[in-house]
Design an enzyme around this catalytic site. Structure first.
Site, PDB file in Angstrom:
ATOM      1  N   THR A  37       0.827  -1.222   0.000  1.00 50.49           N
ATOM      2  CA  THR A  37       0.000   0.000   0.000  1.00 50.49           C
ATOM      3  C   THR A  37       0.857   1.265   0.000  1.00 50.49           C
ATOM      4  O   THR A  37       0.341   2.352  -0.223  1.00 50.49           O
ATOM      5  CB  THR A  37      -0.963   0.041   1.214  1.00 50.49           C
ATOM      6  N   ASP A  58       7.986  -8.265   2.812  1.00 45.81           N
ATOM      7  CA  ASP A  58       6.727  -8.344   3.564  1.00 45.81           C
ATOM      8  C   ASP A  58       7.101  -8.806   4.967  1.00 45.81           C
ATOM      9  O   ASP A  58       7.528  -9.946   5.149  1.00 45.81           O
ATOM     10  CB  ASP A  58       5.814  -9.356   2.859  1.00 45.81           C
ATOM     11  N   SER A  77       1.444  -1.696   7.891  1.00 50.67           N
ATOM     12  CA  SER A  77       0.056  -2.189   7.823  1.00 50.67           C
ATOM     13  C   SER A  77      -0.712  -1.343   6.820  1.00 50.67           C
ATOM     14  O   SER A  77      -0.467  -0.144   6.717  1.00 50.67           O
ATOM     15  CB  SER A  77      -0.644  -2.055   9.184  1.00 50.67           C
ATOM     16  N   ARG A 108      16.238  -8.888  20.185  1.00 47.77           N
ATOM     17  CA  ARG A 108      17.567  -9.452  19.874  1.00 47.77           C
ATOM     18  C   ARG A 108      18.678  -8.414  19.964  1.00 47.77           C
ATOM     19  O   ARG A 108      19.788  -8.691  20.344  1.00 47.77           O
ATOM     20  CB  ARG A 108      17.513  -9.928  18.422  1.00 47.77           C
ATOM     21  N   ALA A 116       3.137   1.342  16.260  1.00 44.46           N
ATOM     22  CA  ALA A 116       2.156   2.312  15.775  1.00 44.46           C
ATOM     23  C   ALA A 116       0.773   1.684  15.839  1.00 44.46           C
ATOM     24  O   ALA A 116       0.380   0.904  14.976  1.00 44.46           O
ATOM     25  CB  ALA A 116       2.490   2.725  14.347  1.00 44.46           C
ATOM     26  N   TYR A 147      -8.615  -4.826  10.899  1.00 39.28           N
ATOM     27  CA  TYR A 147      -7.641  -3.791  11.267  1.00 39.28           C
ATOM     28  C   TYR A 147      -7.640  -3.552  12.772  1.00 39.28           C
ATOM     29  O   TYR A 147      -6.595  -3.592  13.423  1.00 39.28           O
ATOM     30  CB  TYR A 147      -7.983  -2.505  10.510  1.00 39.28           C
ATOM     31  N   TYR A 161       5.751  -8.928  25.360  1.00 37.91           N
ATOM     32  CA  TYR A 161       7.215  -8.925  25.236  1.00 37.91           C
ATOM     33  C   TYR A 161       7.824  -8.081  26.345  1.00 37.91           C
ATOM     34  O   TYR A 161       8.832  -8.450  26.949  1.00 37.91           O
ATOM     35  CB  TYR A 161       7.640  -8.367  23.861  1.00 37.91           C
ATOM     36  N   THR A 177      -4.625  11.027  10.369  1.00 41.80           N
ATOM     37  CA  THR A 177      -3.494  11.856   9.938  1.00 41.80           C
ATOM     38  C   THR A 177      -3.585  12.080   8.425  1.00 41.80           C
ATOM     39  O   THR A 177      -4.036  11.199   7.696  1.00 41.80           O
ATOM     40  CB  THR A 177      -2.165  11.156  10.309  1.00 41.80           C
TER      41      THR A 177
END
Ligand code: UDP
Length: 332
Positions: A37, A58, A77, A108, A116, A147, A161, A177
């Site tokens: 996109t 990707d 995304s 790592r 985001a 989404y 995490y 935005t």
């Protein structure tokens, strides 16, 4: 201190402006995008620069980035409703597998990870304005859920995490935005209305236009993302412009700004279209010293100049009316 920053989704509308601002302050930038996109044109002016690397991939399949990394921004995304509705499985994949790969890369390397996220995690909110403590009102099985739930899952994974592995993370919730580099066929409201007004076509207001949005100019938004990244906040933190307009007011503003002869027509409201949306930015103001500074009419004029140039329509007409110039839009 400058670092080596990976921008996942760096070829997109928002991501490419982020690459610009990071490079401008001295960071090295590795941009990863599959251009599903995003557009190569968004970063064409950066390719070949010393501190910029483009990696086409990707991220839900692989993030082929070698060497040390000090920060990871995950903006990868589809973000426009027509885009994510056309790419439902890809949107869920990038929000799950893609985010996991981004978190692994950051972990790592001992790097800071910025996720985001979006105001869409609030769904069709029954609290107004939306502060970060509101849990939202999302339809988990509606068309937009691909989404909304992908972003909610990304937030959950980011926190897991952080809590489990101690990864240095932050979450930003981005509100609507707009700005230069929105694709003309992106389908979001600002690019649609501006292009329609520029071309003298009817402005397509969905529903009666009483639904509201709060629109943030891209330069302000990206400045907020970087301020959050530079802080030690985990968040989530809302970054958006609290000036709220109905969609009908926005259409009328666009017509008057461009001196357009376009009429305003009404089309059906998309399923689960949120009725109102306005960020409470108390946290961003207090903790980051951030707030937006670009006025709507200025931002619209600059976006119109970009879209006109992109569509190959004589700029003079737009820039004289809107007082805008196209020279600072990265088309160099
Ligand atoms: N919208 C509209 N006409 C358009 C495109 C969008 O009236 O041509 C409306 C849409 O229904 C929504 C608002 O504008 O209420 C913002 O839509 P957008 O797709 O920009 O983003 P969203 O906030 O829905 O993710």
């Amino acid at each position: 201190m400058s670092g080596r920053i990976v921008v996942l989704g760096g070829g997109g509308f928002l991501g490419s402006h982020l690459c610009d601002q990071l490079l401008a302050r001295g960071d090295e930038v590795v941009c990863v995008d599959d251009f599903s996109t995003g557009r190569p044109a968004n970063v064409a002016h950066l390719v070949g620069q010393d501190r910029f690397t483009m990696v086409e991939s990707d991220i839900s399949r692989s993030i082929p980035v070698e060497g040390p990394v000090t920060g990871v921004f995950n903006l990868a995304s589809p973000a426009s409703p027509p885009d994510y509705l056309a790419l439902p499985l890809e949107t869920l994949a990038v929000g799950s597998e893609g985010t996991r790969r981004g978190l692994d890369l950051a972990h790592r390397n001992g790097a800071r990870f910025l996720m985001a996220s979006t105001s869409e995690v609030y769904g069709d909110p029954d609290v107004h304005p939306q502060s970060e403590t509101y849990w939202g009102n999302v339809n988990p099985v509606g068309p937009r859920s691909v989404y909304d739930e992908a972003k909610r899952f990304s937030e959950a994974l980011t926190m897991a995490y952080h809590r489990t592995l101690g990864t240095d993370v932050s979450i930003v919730r981005i509100f609507n935005t707009y700005g230069p580099r929105l694709r003309p066929d992106d389908g979001r409201v600002v690019s649609n209305f501006l292009l329609q007004a520029i071309q003298g076509e009817p402005l397509t207001v969905y529903g009666d236009g009483s639904q509201t949005r709060s629109l943030c100019f891209v330069d302000d938004e990206v400045r907020g993302l970087i301020a959050l990244f530079d802080s030690e906040l985990v968040g989530p933190v809302n970054i958006g412009n609290p000036d709220e307009y109905t969609i009908l007011e926005l259409a009328e503003t666009v017509v008057s700004l461009l001196g357009s002869s376009s009429e305003i027509i009404h089309l059906p409201l998309p399923v689960d279209d949120p009725t109102r949306r306005r960020p409470d930015i108390t946290v961003a103001r207090k903790e980051l010293g951030w707030e937006p500074t670009t006025q709507l009419r200025d931002g619209l004029a600059r976006t119109a100049a970009f879209l006109a140039e992109d569509a190959g329509i004589a700029l003079a007409a737009v820039s004289t009316v809107a007082g805008a110039e196209a020279d600072d839009f990265g088309s160099d």
